[in-house]
Design an enzyme around this catalytic site. Structure first.
Site, mmCIF file in Angstrom:
data_model
loop_
_atom_site.group_PDB
_atom_site.id
_atom_site.type_symbol
_atom_site.label_atom_id
_atom_site.label_comp_id
_atom_site.label_asym_id
_atom_site.label_seq_id
_atom_site.Cartn_x
_atom_site.Cartn_y
_atom_site.Cartn_z
ATOM 1 N N ASP A 16 0.814 -1.211 0.000
ATOM 2 C CA ASP A 16 0.000 0.000 0.000
ATOM 3 C C ASP A 16 0.849 1.263 0.000
ATOM 4 O OD1 ASP A 16 -1.939 -1.946 0.294
ATOM 5 O OD2 ASP A 16 -3.091 -0.801 1.761
ATOM 6 N N ARG A 98 0.288 6.449 17.030
ATOM 7 C CA ARG A 98 0.166 7.453 15.972
ATOM 8 C C ARG A 98 0.811 8.794 16.309
ATOM 9 N NH1 ARG A 98 0.114 3.539 12.791
ATOM 10 N NH2 ARG A 98 -1.883 2.637 12.173
ATOM 11 N N ASP A 127 -7.235 6.449 12.120
ATOM 12 C CA ASP A 127 -5.806 6.751 12.039
ATOM 13 C C ASP A 127 -5.512 8.009 11.252
ATOM 14 O OD1 ASP A 127 -4.918 4.754 13.684
ATOM 15 O OD2 ASP A 127 -4.842 3.274 12.082
ATOM 16 N N SER A 182 -7.146 -6.363 7.962
ATOM 17 C CA SER A 182 -6.330 -5.175 8.033
ATOM 18 C C SER A 182 -5.671 -5.200 9.402
ATOM 19 C CB SER A 182 -7.226 -3.952 7.871
ATOM 20 O OG SER A 182 -6.534 -2.792 8.213
#
Lengths: 409, 409, 409, 409
Positions: A16, A98, A127, A182
Site C-alpha cells: 500500500d 500514531r 488513524d 487489516s
C-alpha cells in the site's frame, strides 16, 4: 501542477505505501522522503530501505528509526499511569503509536525542508485523524496528503492493477487475496479489522490470532511473575531492571505464552461508525492489571476516584487523536502528579488467559494499615464510635428531606 | 431506662446476630422483631425462626422473606445497566443488597409499630453506613442501634463468653476459632474479608473460595452460552426465559463451574481505610461482560461515553450506601433512559476463568452498519472526502495556537 | 442537472435569504418551499409571504408559523432547568432556537414531500452545524443545501450585485452598507457579531444595543418582582399566571427597562475559532438568577452538585447543535427528574443592570430548616457532637497517609 | 486530668476566643499558645497580644503574624485560576482562609512543641471541618479541641455568664446583644450569617453590609480600570504592579466604592444543612470576571471546557475543607498547567454594582484571529467547505441511528 515540493511519507515498505510512494511522485511531481519506524511491530526494516532506493529516493531522504524505547517510555507508560481503556475494554494499542509517528514525521519534515506529509490511512478510520491532528498541532502550515481520500484506487483490484502497471512488486500473499484482515502492530499490540470480522455476530477464526496462543493451548501450569513499579511505571520484572521497551517485550512474551490479552470488540470510531476490531495486547493486559493493583495500596482513595472519573475522557482524547492537544497535556499533568507515590511490587499469576493478582505491597508508600482495617479491637487512629457521627451527618440532608415530606403529608 | 420500645433486627440466625438479639433485649429492655431475608445466600432460613422463638420472640414478630426476585430485578439489574464497578474491579455484591434489607426493615418497622432498627455490622466497615443511610432516608426519625459501636464485646473471646453466659448455642466451628474470614453472600456474590487476608502481600488460600472452582480445576472443554437482553436487562439464557433471580442463579452455576468471577482486591472503604477483600461473583462477571457487549452494538457512542463518564460516580454512590438518595435516583433516570434500545443477544465462551465474547447482534436495534465500516468502496452515507473537513476543523484551534506561537517567536 | 426536487428554505424575508431563494431556483432548478417562523424576534412576518409570492412560490408552499409558545415551553424552559450557560456566561439564545427551526423545517419537508432543506447560515459559524445536525438526526437522508458554503457570493458586494441583477429589492440600509453587525433575535435574546466587534480590545458602541437601556439610562428606582416556579419552570410573575412565551416577554420588558442582560464575550465556536459576540438576554438573565435561587431552597445538595457538574457538558451539547442527540435526551431525563421538587417563589430586585435576589421560599418543598442551621442550642435532628466523628472519618485517609510518611522518615 | 500539655489556639482576641482561652486553661489545665493572624480582616491585632498577656500567656507563646501576602498569593490567586465558585455563586472567601490558618497553627505547634490545637468554630458549621481536616492532614497525631462541641456554653447567655464570672472583659456591643450577625472577614470577603438572615424569605437589611455601598449609593459616573495578568494571576492595576495582597486590597476599594460584590445566598453546608449567608466580595467579584475574560482570548477551547467541567468539584473540595488533600493538589497541577498562556490585559467598567468587560487582549498569547472569524472572504487557515465534512461526520452516528429506525418501521 502541484504546489507540493517535498513530502515525508510514513512508509512501511509494504504494498500500500509503496503504491502511495509512486502515486505521490506521479501525481504531485514532488520529492519524497520515506520514514520507516521500528515500534516493535516485528518486521525487518531494511527491506523498506531497498524498496525506497528502487523508487529513486536518495539515501539522505530515507529515514529508518528505532523508536521502541521512546514509544514505550514516553507514550505507552504515561498512558498506563491512568489505567486507560477506551469504552471499557480497548487498550489503545494503535491509537498511542500514531502521535509518535506524526511527531517524528514532522521532525523529519523540518530537518529535510519538506512542506508536506503523507500517510497510508484510509478515509474511514481513526488513524487518518490521529496522524493529521498530530501534524497540524506540530506544524500548522504543513500540507497533508491523504491518498486514500484523494485517489480513485478504492478497491484492492484497482490498487493491484496500479502496482502492476508501475512495476511495484506484489508479494504472493497479495496475489492470493492477501491477508483477510487489516492489521496494525507495535510493541503494545496487534490489531485485526475487516473482512471476516465485519459480521459482529460471527466468532473470530482461531487462525487469525498471531501473538497469543489460545487459552486452551496455553501451558497447564500457572506461572508467577513479580512486577516492580516506580512512580507508576514498570521498572523491573522478577527483579531484573530493564529498559521500558524490553520490559514490555518481556510481558508480551509472558502474556502470549499464557493466552493472555485477546479482545474481540465492537467499538465506536471517532469518524462516526461502529466497527469490529480484534486485538492482542498480552503485555498491556498484564500491565494494566498490575498497575491498578499497585495503585490499590499506594494511592489515596479520592485521588484514585478522580483518576477513574477522568479516565474515559483521557482515553477518548488518545483514541480520537488528541495526544498533542493542550487538554491532554493538562490531564497528563494531573495524572503524573498522582504517581509520585505509586511505588512497590505486584505478584501475578498467569494461567490460560487469566491475570490474577495474588499479592501487592510497597515498602515506601503503602497506605494499607491492617491495624485500622482489622475487625477486632479498637485502638489508635480509628474509634468505632466516630462512625456514628459520620453517618448521622452524611444522612442529615436526607433526613431533613424525609422529615419535610412527612410534615406536609 | 431506654427510650426504645420495639426494634427490628436484621437477623441471620447466626452467632453474632443472636448475641445482638439477646443484648438488645437486655440492654434496651425492648421488644425485638426479627427479620431474616432470603437474598439467595444459600442458607436455610427456618432455623432462624426456631432460634428467634427460643429468645422469646413472638411468632408475629418474626419475619422471614424471600426477596430474591426483588433483589435481582430492582437492584442488581438496574445497577448492571450502567456496567457498574467500584474502583475498576469490584462488582458491588454486598453494597447492592444493603438498601433492600434496609427498605424491608423499615417496612416491617412501620407494619409492627417499631421505633428502632438494628443491624450486626461493625463500626469499621461500609455496611453500617449502607444500612443506616437507608434507614434514615426512609424513616428519618427512626432510632438506630448499632451494637458493635456501642457494646464492649469487641473481641471474639468476649463475644463467645457472652454467648456462653446467656445460653446462646455456639456451633462447633465457632469454638474451633470459626471461619477465618468474615463472609457475606447473596445471589450476586460471596465475599471474604479479615484474618489471613489482612496481609495484602500474601496470596489467598485456595481453600477459601466457595462458589467457584479454580480455573485449573474447571472443565477442559469450553462452553458456549447465549444471553438475550431487553431494555438492558437479561431476559433469557440459551433461549429460555426465566425470572430475574433464576437467570442470575443460572449464570452463577455456569460461572462457578468454569472458574469465573474470582477477585482479590484492596479497596477503599467509605469510612476511610483500605481493606483487602476477596470476592466470587461468577454470574455477575458474565453479566457485566455480556451487557457491555450488547451495548456495543445498540448504544450510541456519545450515550455510551456519557454513561462511562458517570459510572464511577454511580458506583461510589452504591458502594457508599446512597442507593436511596435523590442523586442516585437522578442518575438512574439517565441510565434507564439509555437502555430503551439495548435489545439483542450476546454469545459467550466460558473457559477456565475466561468470559470471551464471540458474537453479539440485535435484530431491532443494531447500529452496526458493515456497509459504512467496510474498507472498500464508498457509497451511501459515508463519503471519505468528508473526513478532510472533519479533521481540518477539529484541528483548527490547534493550528491557530501553533501559528500564533510561530509568528511571535 | 441537480438531483434536488423540492427544498424547504428557512426564510426570513430579508435580503440574504431572498438571494438564497433565487439562487436555489436558478442553481438547483428546484421547487422551493419557504418557512418563516415567529420566535419572538419582533419582526413582521407577512412581508415574507409577499416576497415569497413575488419569487413565484405558490401559496401552499409558503409556511409562516407562530412557534413562540413551543419555543419557550419545550426548548428555553427545559434548558433553564439546568442553569445552563456556555463558557460561564453565554445564555445560548441563538443555540436553543436552531433545533426548533430544524424540526419544523423537517416536518414541512415531510408534509410537502420535499427532499432537501436549506438555510442561510455561513460556513464559519455554529448555526450551520446546529441546523444540519438537526436535519440529519430527524431525516437522515435529507439533502442539505448550504449556499454560503457553495456559492461564490462571499462578499457583501457580490451579494448586492447578485440581488440587483435578479431584481431582488435592496432596502436602503443595505445600500448604505447595512447594519454593521450580524444579528439574530428571538424571545430569548438578540445577538451581535462582526465588523466593529472583531477587535476584542475595543468596547462595543452604545448605539449597538437594541433591547436594553444602558444601566446608566435605567430608572433610578429599583423594582421588585416576584417569580413563581413549578417543577423548575416559571409559571407566574407577580402573581399572574401566563403562558410560557408571555412570561418570557414580560421578563424581557422588565429586564430591558432596568438595563439587565447585556453581555460582551469572546467565545469558542464549535468549528474551531474564537469569536466575539455581544448579547442582550434581559429576561433570561433574570430567569437564570431566579431559578438558581428557587433551587437553593428546594434542591438536595448532591443533586444540585450533580447538575452543576453536568451543566457545562449539557451547555456544550446545545451550543454545538446536539439538541436532537440521544445524549442530550439522556441528560434531560436526569435534569427533569431533579425538578419535581423545584416549586416556590423568588423575590428579585431589579436595578440598573443588577438582578438581586432578596428572598426565596417554598411552601411545599423547602429543605431549609432554621432550627437546624441556627447557631444556638442543639436539639432534634442535629447533635454537634456528631461533627467530631464526621470529621475524624473524613480525615482518616489523610491521617493514615501522613502517619505513614512520618514513620518512614 | 487531661492528656493535653500545650495547645495552640486560633485566637482573635474577641469575646468568644477569649472565653475559649480561659476555658482551655481551666478544663485542660494546659499551657496555651495564642495565634492571631492578619488576613486583612481590618482589625487591630495588638489588642489580642495585650489580652493574651492578661490571661497569663507568656510572650513567647503569643504569635501574631501578617499572613496577607501569603494568603492572596498562595491561596486566593491559585483558587481564582479556576474561576472557582461554589454552587454557582459563592466565591469561597471564608473557605480559602481556613487552610492557611490551619497550616500556620500546625507550624506553631511544631515550633513550640505543642500537642494540641484549638479553634472557635461551632459544631454546626463548615469551619470546624476546614480547620480540623487541615490539622489532621498536616499533623496526623495532633489532639484537636473544639470547645463548641465539648462545652455546655451553647447559648449566648451562658457564654456571657462564663465571661463575667471569669473576669473576661465584655465589650458594650456584646452587652447590648452584640451584632445580630455572625461575621467573618479577610482580604477576600466579609460574611454574614445568623439571626435576621435565618428566614430566607426576608430581605437582608441594608445596614448589615459593611464593605460596599449599595448600588444606589454608588457614584453616578462609571470608572474604567485595566487589569494585567501573568500566568493567570493579577499582577497590575492601571499599569501599577503591586504585591498580591495590595492588588486585592485595591480591587476591594474599587469594588466597595461602586457597590460591587454583594451576594445573598442559601448554600448547602458540608455538614448537611442549608444555611443562608450574605457576602461582600468586592475585589473577588471583579477579579473573577476579569480572569474569565483574559482566559477567553488566551485559553484553548477544550482546556477551558475541561476546567469548567472540573471547577465545581474543585470548589467543593475547597468549600468542604480539603485544601491539603492530595486530590486538591492533583487538580491544582492541572489548573496551573493551563495558566501558562493566560497573559494579557482586561478593561472593565465599574458602575453601580456592575462589572462590565469592555475589552481584553494579549500581546503574547492571544488565540483570537479576526481573519478567521470574519464573515467575509475565505482565505488561509479556514475553508468554509471544510464545514461540510465536519458536519457530515459529526452527524453520522445520528444518521445511522435514524436510518436503522426507518428501515425497521
Amino acid at each position: 501542477m502541484s504546489d507540493v515540493k517535498k513530502a515525508v511519507l510514513a512508509y512501511s515498505g509494504g504494498l500500500d505505501t509503496s503504491v502511495i510512494l509512486k502515486w505521490l511522485q506521479d501525481t504531485y511531481q514532488c520529492e519524497v522522503v520515506t520514514f520507516t519506524a521500528d515500534l516493535g511491530q516485528g518486521e525487518e526494516l531494511e527491506p523498506a530501505r531497498q524498496k525506497a532506493l528502487k523508487f529513486g529516493i536518495t539515501p539522505d531522504n530515507i529515514f529508518i528509526d528505532d523508536l521502541r524505547e521512546e514509544f514505550v517510555r514516553d507514550f505507552v507508560f504515561p498512558m498506563f499511569r491512568c489505567n486507560t481503556v477506551y469504552e471499557g475494554e480497548y487498550l489503545l494499542g494503535t491509537s498511542i503509536a500514531r502521535p509518535l509517528i506524526a511527531k517524528r514525521q514532522i521532525e523529519i519534515a523540518r530537518a529535510t525542508g519538506a512542506d508536506a506529509v503523507s500517510h497510508g490511512a484510509t478515509g474511514k478510520g481513526n488513524d487518518q485523524v490521529r496522524f493529521e491532528l498530530g501534524y497540524y498541532a506540530l506544524m500548522p502550515g504543513v500540507k497533508v496528503i491523504a491518498p486514500w481520500r484523494e485517489w480513485d484506487l478504492l478497491s484492492r483490484e484497482k490498487l493491484l492493477a496500479y502496482a502492476e502497471k508501475h512495476g511495484i512488486p506484489i508479494e504472493m500473499k497479495h496475489k492470493q487475496g492477501g491477508s483477510p484482515y487489516s492489521m496494525d502492530a507495535n510493541l503494545l499490540h496487534i490489531s485485526f479489522e475487516g473482512r471476516h470480522l465485519e459480521n459482529p455476530a460471527a466468532e473470530a477464526e482461531e487462525s487469525m490470532w498471531r501473538w497469543t496462543v489460545s487459552p486452551e493451548a496455553a501451558p497447564d501450569a500457572a506461572e508467577y511473575v513479580d512486577l516492580e513499579f516506580e512512580r507508576g511505571d514498570l521498572v523491573a520484572i522478577n527483579g531484573t531492571r530493564l529498559q521500558a521497551h524490553e520490559l514490555l517485550a518481556k510481558l508480551n512474551e509472558l502474556g502470549g505464552k499464557h493466552g493472555i490479552g485477546r479482545l474481540d470488540l465492537v467499538e465506536n470510531r471517532y469518524v462516526g461508525m461502529k466497527s469490529r476490531g480484534c486485538y492482542e495486547t498480552p503485555g498491556g493486559t498484564i500491565l494494566l492489571r498490575a498497575h491498578r493493583a499497585i495503585e490499590s495500596v499506594t494511592l489515596d482513595r479520592e485521588v484514585a476516584h478522580l483518576k477513574d472519573d477522568l479516565m474515559p475522557r483521557y482515553a477518548s482524547l488518545i483514541y480520537n487523536g488528541y495526544w498533542w492537544s493542550p487538554e491532554r497535556r493538562a490531564l497528563q499533568a494531573l495524572i503524573d502528579n498522582t504517581q509520585e507515590s505509586v511505588n512497590g511490587w505486584v505478584r501475578l499469576k498467569l494461567y490460560k488467559g487469566n491475570v490474577i493478582v495474588t499479592g501487592r505491597d510497597s515498602k515506601t508508600d503503602s497506605l494499607f494499615d491492617p491495624t485500622i482495617a482489622t475487625f477486632e479491637d479498637d485502638q489508635g487512629a480509628y474509634n468505632q464510635k466516630d462512625a456514628h457521627g459520620f453517618i448521622r451527618l452524611n444522612a442529615l440532608r436526607m433526613r431533613i428531606a424525609a422529615n419535610a415530606k412527612t410534615k406536609r403529608s
